[in-house]
Design a protein around this motif. Structure first.
Motif, PDB file in Angstrom:
ATOM      1  N   GLU A 146       0.781  -1.147  -0.084  1.00 46.03           N
ATOM      2  CA  GLU A 146       0.114  -0.155   0.011  1.00 46.03           C
ATOM      3  C   GLU A 146       1.060   1.132  -0.100  1.00 46.03           C
ATOM      4  O   GLU A 146       2.054   1.030   0.477  1.00 46.03           O
ATOM      5  N   HIS A 147       0.380   2.232  -0.672  1.00 43.01           N
ATOM      6  CA  HIS A 147       1.249   3.441  -0.701  1.00 43.01           C
ATOM      7  C   HIS A 147       2.006   4.044   0.520  1.00 43.01           C
ATOM      8  O   HIS A 147       3.101   4.294   0.305  1.00 43.01           O
ATOM      9  N   HIS A 148       1.269   4.146   1.450  1.00 43.49           N
ATOM     10  CA  HIS A 148       1.916   4.831   2.697  1.00 43.49           C
ATOM     11  C   HIS A 148       2.558   3.787   3.587  1.00 43.49           C
ATOM     12  O   HIS A 148       3.460   3.971   4.073  1.00 43.49           O
ATOM     13  N   SER A 150       4.278   1.547   2.166  1.00 41.28           N
ATOM     14  CA  SER A 150       5.687   1.369   1.320  1.00 41.28           C
ATOM     15  C   SER A 150       6.468   2.681   1.809  1.00 41.28           C
ATOM     16  O   SER A 150       7.588   2.586   1.948  1.00 41.28           O
ATOM     17  N   HIS A 151       5.638   3.939   2.004  1.00 44.72           N
ATOM     18  CA  HIS A 151       6.504   4.947   2.363  1.00 44.72           C
ATOM     19  C   HIS A 151       7.120   4.735   3.878  1.00 44.72           C
ATOM     20  O   HIS A 151       8.306   5.072   4.229  1.00 44.72           O
ATOM     21  N   ALA A 152       6.059   4.234   4.802  1.00 46.82           N
ATOM     22  CA  ALA A 152       6.485   4.011   5.984  1.00 46.82           C
ATOM     23  C   ALA A 152       7.731   2.953   6.220  1.00 46.82           C
ATOM     24  O   ALA A 152       8.889   3.168   6.969  1.00 46.82           O
ATOM     25  N   ILE A 169       4.026  11.436   4.984  1.00 49.24           N
ATOM     26  CA  ILE A 169       3.112  12.811   4.281  1.00 49.24           C
ATOM     27  C   ILE A 169       3.327  13.001   3.170  1.00 49.24           C
ATOM     28  O   ILE A 169       4.566  13.107   2.576  1.00 49.24           O
ATOM     29  N   ASP A 170       2.120  13.107   2.111  1.00 47.47           N
ATOM     30  CA  ASP A 170       2.300  13.388   0.774  1.00 47.47           C
ATOM     31  C   ASP A 170       1.113  13.961   0.234  1.00 47.47           C
ATOM     32  O   ASP A 170       0.190  14.376   0.924  1.00 47.47           O
ATOM     33  N   GLY A 171       1.074  14.020  -1.161  1.00 49.29           N
ATOM     34  CA  GLY A 171      -0.333  14.417  -1.709  1.00 49.29           C
ATOM     35  C   GLY A 171      -1.316  13.465  -1.688  1.00 49.29           C
ATOM     36  O   GLY A 171      -2.383  13.729  -0.783  1.00 49.29           O
ATOM     37  N   GLY A 363      10.098  10.904  -2.054  1.00 52.65           N
ATOM     38  CA  GLY A 363       8.993  10.923  -2.787  1.00 52.65           C
ATOM     39  C   GLY A 363       8.629   9.611  -3.256  1.00 52.65           C
ATOM     40  O   GLY A 363       8.945   8.503  -2.800  1.00 52.65           O
ATOM     41  N   ASP A 364       7.839   9.447  -4.389  1.00 50.65           N
ATOM     42  CA  ASP A 364       7.170   8.218  -4.595  1.00 50.65           C
ATOM     43  C   ASP A 364       8.281   7.216  -5.370  1.00 50.65           C
ATOM     44  O   ASP A 364       7.914   6.052  -5.212  1.00 50.65           O
ATOM     45  N   ALA A 365       9.363   7.522  -5.701  1.00 55.15           N
ATOM     46  CA  ALA A 365      10.461   6.865  -6.213  1.00 55.15           C
ATOM     47  C   ALA A 365      10.741   6.068  -5.102  1.00 55.15           C
ATOM     48  O   ALA A 365      11.191   4.582  -5.104  1.00 55.15           O
TER      49      ALA A 365
HETATM   50 FE   FE2 Z   1       3.431   9.146  -2.156  1.00 54.19          FE
END
Ligand code: FE2
Length: 605
Positions: A146-148, A150-152, A169-171, A363-365
């Motif tokens: 999941e997007h967040h 993956s960020h976490a 924290i992102d868009g 960022g998303d990369a």
């Molecule tokens: Fe993102």
């Protein structure tokens, strides 16, 4: 919030059983912007790179086929050897959010909804089959994070901490725009999230558009502009972005319409509140002698400063709550907003956390890295954590480079034996030096592998690089790289920021008495986006800084990315030579070879 964890575990249970034998994991992010691929082999990070570094298309969103190809060749593997391909988000959940938002706001969404449906029904909805087809892998190898999450994962697992609070924290991802997590060993656990359309990333991007810059790439310019202004629009910002006693925030949707309109993120009511938008082509010079230009520029700088301040207030508000909820001493950050180096300074100086670390590719990369690490740690239950390096991209063989120079008739000298001595001499003579050594960097910052370097003591150097080399706005600051052991002489460094400083992710204050010594890297507000170098994190740059210090007394160099305005950073010797030829860089070093501007195009004898 309790339901999130249960739902996540329910989804993971069947997979944990299947994946016990997986050893090679490929993480992928794609189809929005900044696509990237990451390869983990037995928990060792083989490499990580953004597709734009190979295709030369800035922020390239396409499936990172070239990156995958290079990663596999680097590991001497084929796709058959890959046990799991992990995509960084769930496309169908994202589609659900777009569909639900379009329907909920109908008829006001009539402008954006058809375009979104066209994009999704035409291509994006078939992401799974596109990935399977693009990579030529069987369906059972593909998994979605999941997007967040993956960020976490990208924020915590490569961090130096065994336990930490995590803020993403992102868009927007699928639904979440903000996530609070707790990291412990090989697990990240969700605590709370804030959902679309309430988003700090969208707040900052909307102001970016109001100030005449491109969304998703002009945010750095707003940060640079903010330093010239005074936050006199705080009342207006409080009207736009509302903080709640429970630690959350909402945006006042009377002023925002990014969920309804494809091109205008703010409503006409926002124009009433903040004044007219800035035209993208209009000049910005808050120090101009022309009073009209100066006044107009200051007005927009004041808006930028106010938005930056409000963003920082919102982050501190979230983090006070995070501290209360987790009781952790360490903080990890990821998501596009974590690239805001000025906000990271405020977080580091707040005293809320003892140590703050952010993912260099926040960022998303970076989602590609997080997706791979999530699978490695949480699905495979591996305990051992990776060490985050930044030179994770491709390098080129010197022999290959030499043949290329010869084929194109470029005159060069081989300085490998005395590289540091020769380069430091060029820098001490005031030359602008392009520097390409070894593997390229992971993340959006040049960290001394594909950099343009110069003496920071001469303000004219910065203007020359802006006007003649990078062709970018004069108000944007350049960053210093400094020997870590000497840094406290020149900079006021909050202790909590130290883990972020090898990656240029946090601004610090330049000591008042030192500002005149390094004007080319001191921003107008006395700040600098510092990168700390030591023997361990960058041995070559450590030696170069040491040699430069011996010649000039300064342990600091100006460092900016090796590219022209609007281009992706150079990757290969071919990119480097093309950029060198179009610019006014004095000298270029490629893996120990030296080419001078005066000799551009001349044949080696
Ligand atoms: Fe993102």
């Amino acid at each position: 919030m309790a339901g999130i964890k249960e739902r996540q575990l329910q989804r993971l249970q069947p997979l944990i059983f299947k994946l016990e034998s997986c050893m090679v994991i490929l993480g992928i992010s794609a189809y929005y912007h900044d696509s990237a691929a990451v390869l983990l082999k037995d928990g060792v990070l083989v490499g990580a790179c953004q597709e734009e570094r190979f295709t030369r298309v800035k922020h390239d969103p396409s499936l990172p086929i070239r990156s995958v190809k290079w990663l596999l060749s680097e590991a001497k593997l084929t796709l058959d050897d890959v046990d799991q391909v992990v995509f960084y988000e769930k496309p169908l959940l994202k589609f659900e959010r777009i569909l639900a938002t379009g329907v909920a706001y109908f008829p006001w969404s009539w402008r954006i909804f058809p375009a979104q449906m066209h994009a999704w029904l035409g291509d994006k909805l078939w992401m799974q089959s596109n990935i399977l087809k693009g990579l030529n892998i069987p369906k059972q190898k593909l998994l979605f994070s999941e997007h967040h999450l993956s960020h976490a994962s990208s924020a915590f697992f490569p961090s130096p901490f065994e336990k930490a609070a995590i803020l993403t924290i992102d868009g927007v991802g699928e639904w979440a725009t903000t996530g609070l997590w707790q990291g412990n060993g090989n697990t990240v656990t969700p605590i709370a999230e804030i959902r679309y359309p309430h988003s700090l990333g969208m707040f900052y991007s909307s102001i970016t558009a109001h100030l005449g810059f491109a969304v998703n790439s002009g945010e750095y310019k707003v940060m640079g502009m903010a330093a010239f202004g005074t936050p006199i629009f705080m009342e207006q910002m409080e009207e736009l972005l509302i903080l709640h006693p429970d630690g959350s925030f909402t945006l006042n949707l009377d002023y925002f319409q990014y969920h309804l309109h494809p091109r205008e993120p703010m409503t006409s009511k926002a124009v009433d509140l903040l004044g007219d938008k800035r035209h993208p082509a209009s000049e910005f010079d808050p120090l101009s002698e022309d009073p009209i230009l100066r006044e107009t520029s200051l007005h927009f700088a004041n808006i930028a400063a106010s938005a930056q301040r409000r963003l920082e207030q919102a982050l501190l508000h979230l983090l006070k709550h995070a501290k209360d909820q987790t009781g952790e001493e360490n903080l990890c950050l990821a998501g596009g907003v974590a690239l805001n180096a000025s906000a990271n300074r405020v977080i580091a100086e707040s005293g809320l956390f003892e140590n703050v670390w952010a993912q260099p590719a926040a960022g998303d990369a970076g989602g590609a890295l997080g997706a791979a690490l999530w699978a490695w740690h949480m699905l495979h239950d591996n305990q051992e954590r990776i060490q985050q390096r930044v030179d994770l991209g491709r390098s080129w063989e010197r022999e290959e480079t030499k043949m290329f120079f010869n084929d194109f008739g470029l005159q060069f000298t081989d300085q490998e034996a005395n590289l540091v001595e020769q380069a430091s001499e060029d820098l001490a003579e005031g030359k602008i030096v392009a520097w390409m050594q070894g593997r390229f960097e992971w993340g959006p910052r040049a960290l001394g592998y594909r950099s343009i370097l110069a003496d920071p003591s001469n303000k004219k150097t910065a203007d020359t690089i802006n006007e003649m080399v990078k062709f970018r706005e004069l108000f944007r600051p350049f960053a210093p790289m400094c020997l870590e052991k000497e840094a406290s002489v020149y900079f006021d460094i909050p202790k909590a920021s130290l883990p972020m400083l090898p990656y240029m992710l946090c601004t610090v204050g330049v000591r008042e008495e030192k500002r005149e010594e390094i004007p080319a890297v001191t921003h107008v507000d006395g700040s600098a986006r510092l990168q700390l170098i030591n023997e361990d994190n960058h041995p070559m740059m450590n030696s170069l800084l040491q040699a430069f210090k011996e010649k000039t007394g300064l342990p600091i160099l100006l460092n900016t990315s090796f590219n022209m305005k609007g281009d992706a950073m150079v990757s290969s010797p071919v990119d480097a030579v093309a950029t060198f030829r179009q610019s006014n860089i004095d000298v270029m070093y490629i893996d120990g070879f030296r080419i001078e501007r005066s000799l551009k195009g001349k044949t080696n004898n």
